[in-house]
Write an enzyme that holds these catalytic residues in place. Structure first.
Site, PDB file in Angstrom:
ATOM      1  N   GLY A 239      28.987  13.056  13.939  1.00  0.00           N
ATOM      2  CA  GLY A 239      29.101  14.335  14.618  1.00  0.00           C
ATOM      3  C   GLY A 239      27.827  14.987  15.098  1.00  0.00           C
ATOM      4  O   GLY A 239      27.889  15.954  15.866  1.00  0.00           O
ATOM      5  N   GLY A 277      27.932   8.062  15.736  1.00  0.00           N
ATOM      6  CA  GLY A 277      28.252   7.255  16.909  1.00  0.00           C
ATOM      7  C   GLY A 277      27.411   7.724  18.080  1.00  0.00           C
ATOM      8  O   GLY A 277      26.515   7.054  18.563  1.00  0.00           O
ATOM      9  N   ARG A 278      27.688   8.970  18.489  1.00  0.00           N
ATOM     10  CA  ARG A 278      27.041   9.536  19.674  1.00  0.00           C
ATOM     11  C   ARG A 278      25.510   9.510  19.563  1.00  0.00           C
ATOM     12  O   ARG A 278      24.822   9.159  20.509  1.00  0.00           O
ATOM     13  CB  ARG A 278      27.505  10.983  19.847  1.00  0.00           C
ATOM     14  N   TYR A 318      35.877  16.682  29.001  1.00  0.00           N
ATOM     15  CA  TYR A 318      35.259  17.620  28.043  1.00  0.00           C
ATOM     16  C   TYR A 318      34.374  18.656  28.734  1.00  0.00           C
ATOM     17  O   TYR A 318      33.551  19.286  28.058  1.00  0.00           O
ATOM     18  CB  TYR A 318      34.394  16.851  27.035  1.00  0.00           C
ATOM     19  N   CYS A 346      41.209  10.193  43.748  1.00  0.00           N
ATOM     20  CA  CYS A 346      42.028  11.233  44.362  1.00  0.00           C
ATOM     21  C   CYS A 346      42.453  12.297  43.362  1.00  0.00           C
ATOM     22  O   CYS A 346      43.648  12.462  43.069  1.00  0.00           O
ATOM     23  CB  CYS A 346      43.255  10.592  44.994  1.00  0.00           C
ATOM     24  N   TYR A 375      30.802   7.103  24.368  1.00  0.00           N
ATOM     25  CA  TYR A 375      32.019   7.646  24.977  1.00  0.00           C
ATOM     26  C   TYR A 375      31.944   7.567  26.500  1.00  0.00           C
ATOM     27  O   TYR A 375      32.467   8.426  27.204  1.00  0.00           O
ATOM     28  CB  TYR A 375      32.282   9.080  24.481  1.00  0.00           C
TER      29      TYR A 375
HETATM   30  C1  LIG Z   1      34.396   9.922  16.126  1.00  0.00           C
HETATM   31  C2  LIG Z   1      34.117   9.764  14.685  1.00  0.00           C
HETATM   32  C3  LIG Z   1      32.799   9.563  14.252  1.00  0.00           C
HETATM   33  C4  LIG Z   1      31.615   9.549  15.177  1.00  0.00           C
HETATM   34  O1  LIG Z   1      31.348  10.811  15.735  1.00  0.00           O
HETATM   35  P1  LIG Z   1      30.019  11.025  16.594  1.00  0.00           P
HETATM   36  O2  LIG Z   1      30.131  12.418  17.076  1.00  0.00           O
HETATM   37  O3  LIG Z   1      30.046  10.031  17.701  1.00  0.00           O
HETATM   38  O4  LIG Z   1      28.858  10.833  15.699  1.00  0.00           O
HETATM   39  C5  LIG Z   1      32.610   9.349  12.906  1.00  0.00           C
HETATM   40  N1  LIG Z   1      33.638   9.357  12.016  1.00  0.00           N
HETATM   41  C6  LIG Z   1      34.913   9.551  12.406  1.00  0.00           C
HETATM   42  C7  LIG Z   1      35.985   9.539  11.393  1.00  0.00           C
HETATM   43  C8  LIG Z   1      35.199   9.766  13.748  1.00  0.00           C
HETATM   44  O5  LIG Z   1      36.453   9.983  14.128  1.00  0.00           O
END
Ligand SMILES: *Cc1c(COP(=O)(O)O)cnc(C)c1O
Length: 421
Positions: A239, A277-278, A318, A346, A375
């Site tokens: 997150g 992730g991000r 988003y 379109c 993403y």
């Molecule tokens: C999407 C998600 C993440 C990764 O979130 P990021 O914002 O990309 O770091 C980690 N854990 C769970 C359970 C998720 O659904």
């Protein structure tokens, strides 16, 4: 910090001019930097130094097999949310013992797959799911380590579509019910309750929501231990946000996030998992597109690109901002012009930016969308029958296509015409 910079007037990915990749691959395409992926993964690893920890890359952010293989080679664990992601992680060489299985709607087939192939832990999100996993594990004669995802009811102060930690969200169980749900889990055969899981949302730009959530997790750890549960592992989710706009409200750094985790949780003696992730992949990727037309409208000029919402959906989905920069370095202090940057699909939603100040551009010029590594390609589709956007990976002065653009025939031949038609 990333590795997409101007050198000799040309935007490079590490040591490769993006225009050189465009000449070979065509536009649009995604391009990732291994050096940036590595840097960001290591920042998290170092931020948790001193704690027994594992950094599990959230596969959903960027799941190309080459990216997963590269991260696996650095020692990353993986957080997966589907059978497909589990299969990808295993194919990338990640042992089951380094794979965490998350997600709100795991099927029996997915559970079986993870139990057969091996899994570090399953993060449970509801009591019905708990009972099904117990049944599957018992059938298979195994015991599976589990955590329960708790919803701490904190406001992540992020976009509504990626906030997951408020009571009204579908994720986890309300923290107020945790004691009874843990008691239920502990009674079920085939499950070994080992920890607590929390993930409150994505693109958080402030540490305070994390801190509030982790404090609640610390309290819950003590409560559950007093109830007799052997809580030894805390999965803190992902997150942490990235700076999508240069020079604008920069989110906290991984090192600050790590310091806060030390402050709030080190005393519990638990193993710590995080699932970024991000922040690992976001600024490690750009999407490159060409200008097809510059069209003058009433009171505004449109930059019509060969990339569209099907290739990068974040602005449409988003309201996301991506910095857009020309591949050819603009003269310092040169003129700027406000463009609405759009794709050819379109739908009015196929708009990347409105009134965006850019140096004057003409048909044939190329631009890069920064911060597109997470993403981005994973959410691409073939809407409007635009072939799936290709991906390229760079390491130093080398690059390789890691997902080729399908030809029209390949795209069409994935469909089948029934013989009775
Ligand atoms: C999407 C998600 C993440 C990764 O979130 P990021 O914002 O990309 O770091 C980690 N854990 C769970 C359970 C998720 O659904």
């Amino acid at each position: 910090m990333d590795h997409f910079n101007y050198k000799d007037g040309e935007l490079h990915a590490e040591d490769v001019p993006l225009a050189e990749i465009a000449a070979q691959v065509g536009t649009p395409f995604y391009c990732y930097s291994t050096a940036t992926l590595e840097r960001h993964f290591r920042l998290f690893d170092e931020a948790l130094e001193g704690l027994d920890h594992m950094v599990c890359f959230a596969v959903k952010a960027a799941s190309n097999q080459a990216i997963l293989t590269f991260l696996a080679g650095l020692g990353a664990g993986m957080d997966v949310v589907s059978g497909g992601e589990y299969a990808r992680a295993r194919a990338a060489g990640v042992p089951g013992a380094r794979i965490v299985f998350s997600g709100v709607g795991k099927t029996r087939a997915e559970m079986r797959m993870a139990l057969e192939g091996g899994v570090r832990q399953v993060n449970l999100e509801s009591e019905p799911e708990m009972e099904v996993l117990s049944a599957v594990a018992t059938e298979m004669g195994v015991e599976v380590p589990v955590t329960v995802r708790v919803n701490p009811d904190v406001d992540a102060r992020t976009h509504a579509k990626i906030a997951t930690g408020k009571a009204e969200n579908k994720f986890g169980i309300p923290i107020s019910r945790a004691r009874e749900v843990y008691a239920h889990a502990a009674r079920l055969p085939g499950l070994r309750v080992i920890g607590i899981d929390v993930h409150i949302g994505s693109q958080l730009t402030d540490l305070e929501p994390f801190r509030m959530a982790y404090r609640k997790v610390a309290d819950l750890t003590r409560t559950l231990r007093a109830d007799g549960h052997d809580i030894t592992r805390l999965d803190l989710g992902g997150g942490l946000g990235i700076p999508y706009e240069r020079g604008n409200n920069a989110p906290p750094l991984p090192v600050e996030y790590g310091r806060m985790i030390h402050q709030e949780l080190a005393g519990l003696g638990c193993e710590i998992e995080i699932e970024p992730g991000r922040l690992v992949a976001g600024n490690a990727g750009v999407m490159v597109a060409s200008v097809i037309y510059v069209k003058s409208g009433e009171g505004r000029d449109f930059l019509i690109l060969d990339a569209a919402m099907n290739d990068l959906v974040r602005p449409a989905m988003y309201d996301a901002h991506h910095d857009i920069v020309p591949l050819r370095e603009p003269a310092p202090g040169g003129d700027m012009h406000a463009y609405d940057v759009v794709g050819p699909v379109c739908e009015t939603g196929d708009t990347f930016a409105r009134a965006r100040p850019l140096p004057p551009l003409a048909a044939g010029d190329m631009v890069a969308f920064r911060g597109a590594g997470a993403y981005g390609a994973v959410m691409a589709s073939e809407y409007n029958s635009r072939p799936l956007v290709p991906e390229v990976l760079v390491k130093g002065d080398q690059f390789a296509v890691i997902r080729a653009r399908p030809s029209f025939d390949e795209m069409i031949n994935r469909d089948t015409i029934p013989p009775w038609l």
